[in-house]
Every structure is written in structure tokens, then in C-alpha cells.
Design an enzyme around this catalytic site. Structure first.
Site, short mmCIF file in Angstrom:
data_model
loop_
_atom_site.label_atom_id
_atom_site.label_comp_id
_atom_site.label_asym_id
_atom_site.label_seq_id
_atom_site.Cartn_x
_atom_site.Cartn_y
_atom_site.Cartn_z
N PHE A 134 0.86 -1.20 0.00
CA PHE A 134 0.00 0.00 0.00
C PHE A 134 0.88 1.24 0.00
O PHE A 134 1.75 1.38 0.85
CB PHE A 134 -0.93 0.03 1.22
CG PHE A 134 -1.86 1.22 1.19
CD1 PHE A 134 -3.08 1.15 0.53
CD2 PHE A 134 -1.49 2.43 1.78
CE1 PHE A 134 -3.92 2.26 0.46
CE2 PHE A 134 -2.32 3.55 1.71
CZ PHE A 134 -3.55 3.46 1.06
N ASP A 219 9.34 2.57 1.64
CA ASP A 219 8.18 3.33 2.11
C ASP A 219 8.00 3.10 3.61
O ASP A 219 7.50 2.06 4.03
CB ASP A 219 6.93 2.90 1.33
CG ASP A 219 5.68 3.68 1.75
OD1 ASP A 219 5.70 4.33 2.81
OD2 ASP A 219 4.66 3.60 1.03
N LYS A 248 2.99 10.19 7.87
CA LYS A 248 2.21 9.85 9.07
C LYS A 248 2.73 10.50 10.36
O LYS A 248 2.39 11.64 10.62
CB LYS A 248 2.04 8.34 9.18
CG LYS A 248 1.14 7.83 8.03
CD LYS A 248 0.38 6.56 8.31
CE LYS A 248 -0.74 6.37 7.30
NZ LYS A 248 -0.56 5.25 6.38
C1 LIG Z 1 -0.79 5.50 4.82
C2 LIG Z 1 0.25 5.07 3.89
C3 LIG Z 1 0.53 5.78 2.70
C4 LIG Z 1 -0.31 6.95 2.24
O1 LIG Z 1 -0.27 8.03 3.13
P1 LIG Z 1 -1.38 9.18 3.02
O2 LIG Z 1 -0.84 10.25 3.94
O3 LIG Z 1 -2.67 8.58 3.48
O4 LIG Z 1 -1.45 9.62 1.61
C5 LIG Z 1 1.60 5.38 1.93
N1 LIG Z 1 2.35 4.32 2.28
C6 LIG Z 1 2.12 3.62 3.40
C7 LIG Z 1 3.01 2.47 3.74
C8 LIG Z 1 1.06 3.95 4.24
O5 LIG Z 1 0.81 3.22 5.32
#
Ligand SMILES: *Cc1c(COP(=O)(O)O)cnc(C)c1O
Length: 387
Positions: A134, A219, A248
């Protein structure tokens, strides 16, 4: 005074409709607790979906935001700024490799930027990502995200993206080639079911990238800032990524993202990318305060200890509805034998807010500042609803 009922009905009337919402109206937070409009307390194992590693309204962050709000809120990156200069120095000193940093406003935006930088730096189109990965909902980030129900309504997506099974080094090696700009991986898959990388997988990904001149993009939007027991989850391995993607909890609940690019890749060409709010001094002040707390209070070490205790207790209970307990630090998943949704509602009724991670995984993502007593209450509630 608004009641939960009046808040819910007003919101339902005007909201986009995009979010399936739970029947609760949260109006205040403190530490690991959230309160609804009637003053009922909940233990928060959602933590702003990973944005609130410091819990709610952490006093150090509140003070930094209040002071900076009264000093300067807007200052685009066409100017230099004292708060931004300070934060860039602090963040790069905390990173596991020498880097230059692009600042932005969210996880998807940071992923988007990292993908553009990979194409820019390599001159190649290809991106290899993982099944169950994700990376966000914008068109580029969505192209890397695997879940078909997120992707399919928006096809055609960005070309030259492919997905390999997570944790399988041979399949990854076969997918990387002369046209690959980047491999994009989470060190623990969060939304995709709480799946830590198997030992040696990230090292193998590094080797595949090196062999073909592709960049390794890690990520850490969900795993960063102490969540997994290290400041950054990549530090559990010996791997140095080319690009580290952060968001985040970077600013303890305020919207901010960052892309750290390995120094050996040099400064990026002027004008190639940008963002109006990126590097905003208010957010930099919040992120500085947050980083200081992560480091001074040793929150990564606390996350490791609390997570180990939590997973140990949950395994000991041998709950019949649970197939497996897995995770890293305070990123914890319970793979259930049936759908998770009814259990989330049952937990809410017992005063615990939790998340799914796919259809059958219950995800616990408490603030790293959660107390041992609160964590024990979470275990009791989970045991009661899953027994
Ligand atoms: C939440 C998340 C995203 C996206 O972040 P947003 O601030 O919601 O756009 C991307 N990568 C990972 C691993 C995430 O958990």
C-alpha cells in the site's frame, strides 16, 4: 453542546461519502485516550491511522505549534527559513544514511515525489512494487498500490508498474531489469495485513537493485518514527536505501511528508518538482518537537518492549478465533479465522478503537506512549471479544 448524534447526522449530510464511518464522534484526545462528545473514553489503537505515534496533544508539540503559529505560518521554499533549516539538519542527523530531503504534506505525496525522482535520476520508466503493498491513493502511488478494489475503478493507471509477491527474493530478482527505475517496498506491509519482511528479503532487494542500477525506495510512511522498535524500520536490516519515504507520524499528527534521497545521488535539478505547502515552518516546528520526543524519551525502545509484551500476551491467550499474531514493535496484527469487521465494532463497544488490515486481520496501532495499564486493558478487551 453538540451531542454525538447531532455531530454524526450533520456530518453524514455533507460528507463526501468516501469513508465508511464508525458510529462515534471523537471531540478530544490526550495521550493514548480519545473522548467522544458525551465524554466517554476510548483507548486509541488507531493512532490517527499511524499519524499519532506520540498520542494526542503531546505537550511538547502543542507548545511548538502555538509558538510557531504566532511567529510565521507560511513560507514557501523559494525563501530560506529558520525552522526549516533546523528541521532538515535534525532529520538528516537522525536518518541512517547521509541524505538531502524534499518536504511535502502527506504519504501519497511523498511516494509520488519518490517515484518521479526515480524516473528523473535513472531515465527509466519501470517500477517494481509488491503484492499487498500500500502506497497511497494518488495516480502514481495508486499504480504502486496492489489492492485491486482501490485500483480497478481508476484504470488506466501509470504504465510500467509491476507487482511481485512480497518476501520472495527470486521473483523480485527476475522482475528487475535494465528498464527498472525503482523497487518500492514497505519494510513491514501495514495495510496489506501487517507482514514484516522475512529475514534477508530487503538485503536481496538491495542486491537486485545494485545489479541493474535501479533505486531502492523504502516506504516508511507507516513504519517510521519508532513504530517498529527502531526510529526507522529499515534499521532492523543492514540495508541502505536510495530513498526513504516518510509521513504519518513525522509531525505527530499534523499533515507532513518527507522524501530522503541518498546524498550520493546529488541535489535534484531546480524546478523539477515542488509543493506550495512543502517545508512549511509550522509543520517543521511540529516535526522538530516530535523528533526530539522520539529520541529523548527513547520511544523506539519503548515500542519494541511494549510490542513484544503485547504480542506475547496475545499469543499466550491462544484465542480460538486467532490464526496468527504477528508484527514488529507496536505494529501488531491478529490474523483471524473470519472477517474482522464485527470484532472492530465489539471492541468499540468495550472502549477500544482498532483498525483492520485487509478483510481478516485485526491491526493494533496504539500510540507509542500508551501506558502498560492501558495496554493490559487492550489485551483484556481483545480477549473478551475474540473468546
Ligand atoms: C498510509 C500510507 C501511505 C499513504 O499516506 P497518506 O498520507 O494517506 O497519503 C503510503 N504508504 C504507506 C506504507 C502507508 O501506510
Amino acid at each position: 453542546m453538540s451531542t454525538s448524534e447531532s455531530i454524526i447526522s450533520a456530518e453524514q449530510r455533507y460528507t463526501s461519502g468516501l469513508y465508511p464511518k464508525r458510529p462515534v464522534a471523537i471531540v478530544r484526545g490526550e495521550g493514548a485516550r480519545l473522548y467522544d462528545a458525551e465524554g466517554r473514553a476510548y483507548i486509541d489503537c488507531v493512532a490517527g491511522q499511524g499519524a499519532a505515534n506520540l498520542g494526542h496533544s503531546h505537550p511538547a508539540v502543542v507548545a511548538a505549534v502555538q509558538a510557531q503559529a504566532a511567529t510565521l505560518m507560511s513560507c514557501p521554499e523559494i525563501f530560506h527559513n529558520d525552522r526549516r533549516a533546523a528541521y532538515l539538519a535534525e532529520l538528516t542527523a537522525a536518518l541512517p544514511f547521509p541524505a538531502r530531503v524534499f518536504l511535502c504534506n502527506s504519504g501519497a505525496e511523498a511516494v509520488e515525489a519518490a517515484l518521479k525522482f526515480a524516473r528523473l535520476l535513472t531515465g527509466r520508466p519501470g517500477v517494481v512494487a509488491a503484492r499487498r503493498g500500500f502506497h497511497g491513493r494518488t495516480m502514481g502511488a495508486l499504480s504502486a498500490t496492489w489492492e485491486p478494489k482501490y485500483r480497478e475503478p481508476f484504470a488506466p493507471l501509470v504504465p510500467a508498474f509491476s507487482h511481485v509477491p512480497y518476501g520472495e527474493p527470486e521473483e523480485l530478482a527476475e522482475a528487475v531489469g535494465a528498464q527498472t527505475a525503482a523497487v518500492l517496498l514497505e519494510p513491514v506491509q501495514g495495510e496489506g495485513g501487517v507482514r514484516p519482511a522475512p529475514p534477508g528479503y530487503l538485503e536481496a532487494a538491495r542486491r537486485s537493485c545494485d545489479e541493474h542500477g535501479a533505486l531502492l525506495l523504502i516506504d516508511e510512511v507507516q513504519t517510521g518514527f519508532g513504530r517498529t522498535g527502531r526510529l526507522f524500520a529499515i534499521e532492523h536490516s543492514g540495508v541502505t536505501p536510495d530513498v526513504l519515504i516518510l509521513a504519518k507520524s513525522i509531525a505527530a499528527g499534523l499533515p507532513m511528508g518527507a522524501v530522503a534521497i541518498h546524498e550520493r545521488l546529488g541535489p535534484l535539478p531546480g524546478g523539477a518538482h515542488g509543493s506550495t505547502f512543502g517545508g512549511n515552518p509550522l509543520l517543521c516546528a511540529a516535526a522538530s518537537a516530535a523528533l526530539r520526543v522520539y529520541q529523548e524519551q527513547e520511544l523506539p525502545r519503548q515500542a519494541a518492549a511494549k510490542g513484544a509484551w503485547l504480542m506475547g500476551r496475545l499469543r499466550e491467550l491462544q484465542l480460538p478465533a486467532v490464526r496468527e499474531v504477528r508484527g514488529l514493535g507496536l505494529l501488531v496484527g491478529l490474523e483471524l479465522k473470519t472477517r474482522v469487521q464485527p470484532y472492530l465494532q465489539a471492541l468499540l463497544e468495550r472502549g477500544v478503537l482498532a483498525l483492520p488490515a485487509g478483510p481478516t486481520v485485526l491491526r493494533l496501532l496504539p500510540p507509542l506512549v500508551i501506558s502498560d495499564d492501558e495496554l493490559a486493558e487492550v489485551v483484556d478487551a481483545v480477549a473478551a471479544v475474540l473468546r
